[in-house]
Structures are given as C-alpha cells and as structure tokens.
Design an enzyme around this catalytic site. Structure first.
Site, PDB file in Angstrom:
ATOM      1  N   GLU A  28      -5.481   3.738   3.687  1.00  0.00           N
ATOM      2  CA  GLU A  28      -5.945   4.416   4.894  1.00  0.00           C
ATOM      3  C   GLU A  28      -7.313   5.058   4.698  1.00  0.00           C
ATOM      4  O   GLU A  28      -7.967   5.437   5.657  1.00  0.00           O
ATOM      5  CB  GLU A  28      -4.931   5.482   5.320  1.00  0.00           C
ATOM      6  CG  GLU A  28      -3.568   4.946   5.725  1.00  0.00           C
ATOM      7  CD  GLU A  28      -3.597   4.157   7.024  1.00  0.00           C
ATOM      8  OE1 GLU A  28      -4.622   4.194   7.730  1.00  0.00           O
ATOM      9  OE2 GLU A  28      -2.588   3.500   7.330  1.00  0.00           O
ATOM     10  N   ASP A  87       0.830  -1.197   0.000  1.00  0.00           N
ATOM     11  CA  ASP A  87       0.000   0.000   0.000  1.00  0.00           C
ATOM     12  C   ASP A  87       0.868   1.252   0.000  1.00  0.00           C
ATOM     13  O   ASP A  87       2.047   1.208   0.334  1.00  0.00           O
ATOM     14  CB  ASP A  87      -0.994  -0.011   1.163  1.00  0.00           C
ATOM     15  CG  ASP A  87      -0.424  -0.592   2.448  1.00  0.00           C
ATOM     16  OD1 ASP A  87       0.801  -0.793   2.524  1.00  0.00           O
ATOM     17  OD2 ASP A  87      -1.193  -0.863   3.376  1.00  0.00           O
TER      18      ASP A  87
END
Length: 373
Positions: free
Chosen positions: A127, A68
């Site tokens: 996130e 990520d």
C-alpha cells in the site's frame, strides 16, 4: 470446524500494520512456518517480509507466488468478532486473505512437494511506500528469482468461486500526487496585501480536472483525483499555505508521462498568476500489472475444466498494484478472487467471505502442480 487458514486470517486481521512496520505480522507468519516440516523449507527474512523456498523433488524450474502484508490507515467499522486491535488501522484491502492463502500454499507443498521448486514471498508495504521494487533488488530474492510469478487480489464484486483475469494489462500505472503551494498570509480585511493559497489551490484543482478531458486521448483511459486538501488556520486569516493530495492513474506509461508534464505546466501557470511557489512530489509510483498473454491464456484454459471455480474474463481496472514491478522482470500474471461483499476495497466495512480462502488455496496448489508436471 474452521479451516486453519481461516483461523490464521482472523489472527492477521486483528494486527494490521503500516508498510515496513509489519513486525507482529511477520512474527505470526514465522511462528506458523516453524510448525511445518522443515526438510524442504529454507526461510529468509527481508526487512519485515519473508521468503520461503520449497525444494522440489526433481526441479527444472522455479515458480513464485506473492502475498502482500500491510494494512491501511482506516478505522474499522465492521461487526466482526475479531476486529482490528490496532486503532486507526485495518486490513481493508484483503491482505489478511492474501497472506492466509499464501500460507496455505506453503503448507501444502511443505507436506506434499511438487517436482519443481517454489518460492512464496510475503511482501511488505504494497500500500506504500512500495515493497515490490526494493524486494526485487534484494540479494535474498536475486538468489531465488523465480522463472514465473503469480499473485491474486480479492474482488468484493464477484461471487465466491469466481476467478477473473485477462491477458495483457489488468491494472493501471499509478502515481501519488502531493502539491504544496506557498504564498503570503495576511488579515482577512486586507486581501490585497496577501497571496491567498486557498484561492490558488482551488484554481489548481479546477485546472487539473481539465487535463484528462482535454489533454488525454479519449480512446485512452486516465484519472486524476484530488482526495485531500488542507489550508488555513482561522476564518479571518488568509492562508499562506495549501496542500493538495491525490492520485494519477493511466492505462499507458506514455499517458502517465504526458499527464505529469501537464501538471507541471499548470503549476507554472499558478505560480505566475498568484505570485506563489508550487512544489510537486509524485510519491510512490507503481507500474501497470501486465499479464503475460501466453501464461494467462494457459491459466484461463486450465480453469475452464475445473468444477469449483467460475472463470470470468474481466476488463482492465484503474486499480494500482506494485506486483506490476515483478511482472516487468518475471513472466506471470495476477487475477481477481471473488469474495462476495457489498463493501468495496479500502472500505471501513469490508467483510470478505472467508470461504474463498480454501477455494483459492485448492486452485493455486492444483495450478502449480499442473505447471510442475
């Protein structure tokens, strides 16, 4: 001399960006990819993410590895000589580590291909608002959908060289929670002529805390946290509006559904009691990270024969991770990587031990080659 992937981590650490705005991050990764042997690489971009296809020598399967990309809205408080150059943002969840490790995996197999194909995904917006689900649906990934997926997450509490995981559920189901209350403002001297949303909001916070203790099976696990409350404009004005922001976390999808129903029932009660309007927004919702039992046990058994890592069979955590969406569709697992720092995830002082990066690259490349034999 520093590993090139530690150097890359330091470059990435300086340019944290919010979800789907990882423009500098994407370009830096693309620049590194352009320097690699290209004969087996096919590179595609998707929004601010990147997909790297590495052709195997005699493929029968396709493996996937995910890293990520986004940072967090946190002002860095470390003493690092390479701090964030983006005010108010920091790589406080280790995504700079995750990307550097992913680039190490790409570099290894671009230079020394394995038998099977490999797709390395640099995924934006973990996130928030969540990049995994739309990336899964994208044509770019559907064309290259792996047969198995793996990912890691740094763990501050474990020593460097530790890998921790478990079969079945590893991370929780999560949901954001935003609650807006609208009443009637007024002068502080005439409370009977207003509907005070500070009082309504505080009552609601108290009632929300009874849901886990009185509506969830005590043998299950759940969390409701209100982390932010906003209301009012001046000390002598009764607040017309209030806003609560929080999170819900459960170890079962059924408990998540039950908790949301109870929140809505509490909201209806607040509306009636305070003659106000309450609206609820659940924001981003992440599925549990459910590790495929057979693949996870195989990985753990394989690790036990390695000298440079220490395996820990951990317990599940209430952490949220959108990698769970990948595991709903593709067999695989996630594991914790020890980085030995006293500061936890999402902490402004997080300073992971960089020696974990090369350990993770060596472990992942060896594991993927083992799977490809």
């Amino acid at each position: 001399m520093l590993s090139p992937f530690i150097e890359l981590r330091r470059q990435l650490h300086q340019i944290p960006e919010p979800g789907f705005q990882e423009f500098k991050t994407q370009q830096l990764l693309l620049d590194h990819l352009a320097k690699l042997p290209q004969d087996r690489l096919t590179i595609r971009t998707w929004r601010t993410g990147i997909l790297v296809y590495i052709k195997g020598t005699n493929p029968t399967k396709r493996f996937g590895y995910r890293a990520d990309m986004d940072g967090l809205p946190i002002t860095e408080e470390t003493s690092l000589p390479f701090p964030s150059q983006h005010p108010g943002y920091m790589h406080a969840c280790g995504h700079d580590f995750h990307m550097s490790i992913g680039m190490g995996v790409v570099t290894h197999f671009a230079q020394q291909p394995m038998q099977d194909d490999l797709v390395v995904l640099f995924q934006p917006a973990e996130e928030g608002p969540g990049g995994a689900l739309p990336m899964l649906a994208a044509e770019e990934l559907q064309d290259w959908k792996p047969d198995q997926m793996v990912a890691l997450h740094i763990a501050p509490e474990y020593p460097v060289g530790t890998i921790a995981t478990k079969p079945e559920i590893l991370f929780a189901n999560t949901s954001e929670l935003f609650i807006d209350l609208l009443g009637k403002g007024g002068h502080a001297a005439y409370p009977h002529q207003a509907n005070d949303m500070i009082i309504a909001a505080t009552q609601m916070v108290g009632q929300l805390q009874t849901i886990v203790s009185r509506n969830v099976n005590p043998l299950d696990s759940a969390v409701i946290t209100i982390g932010k409350m906003e209301a009012g404009t001046k000390q002598n004005i009764i607040a017309e509006k209030a806003r609560l922001e929080g999170t819900i976390r459960t170890l079962s999808a059924d408990s998540m559904n039950k908790i949301k129903k109870r929140i809505e029932a509490v909201a209806a009660g607040i509306e009636s009691s305070f003659e106000c309007q309450v609206s609820i927004d659940y924001g981003s919702n992440y599925r549990q990270v459910f590790n495929d039992p057979a693949l996870t046990v195989e990985f753990m058994d394989w690790l036990r024969g390695k000298d440079n890592v220490q395996l820990v069979e951990c317990t599940e955590a209430m952490t949220g991770e959108d990698f769970g969406y990948f595991l709903e569709q593709i067999p695989g697992f996630m594991f914790w990587l020890g980085v030995d720092t006293p500061h936890g995830l999402h902490n402004a002082k997080l300073d992971p031990n960089e020696s974990a990066i090369d350990i993770a690259i060596d472990t992942m490349t060896a594991y993927l080659r083992f799977k490809s034999m």
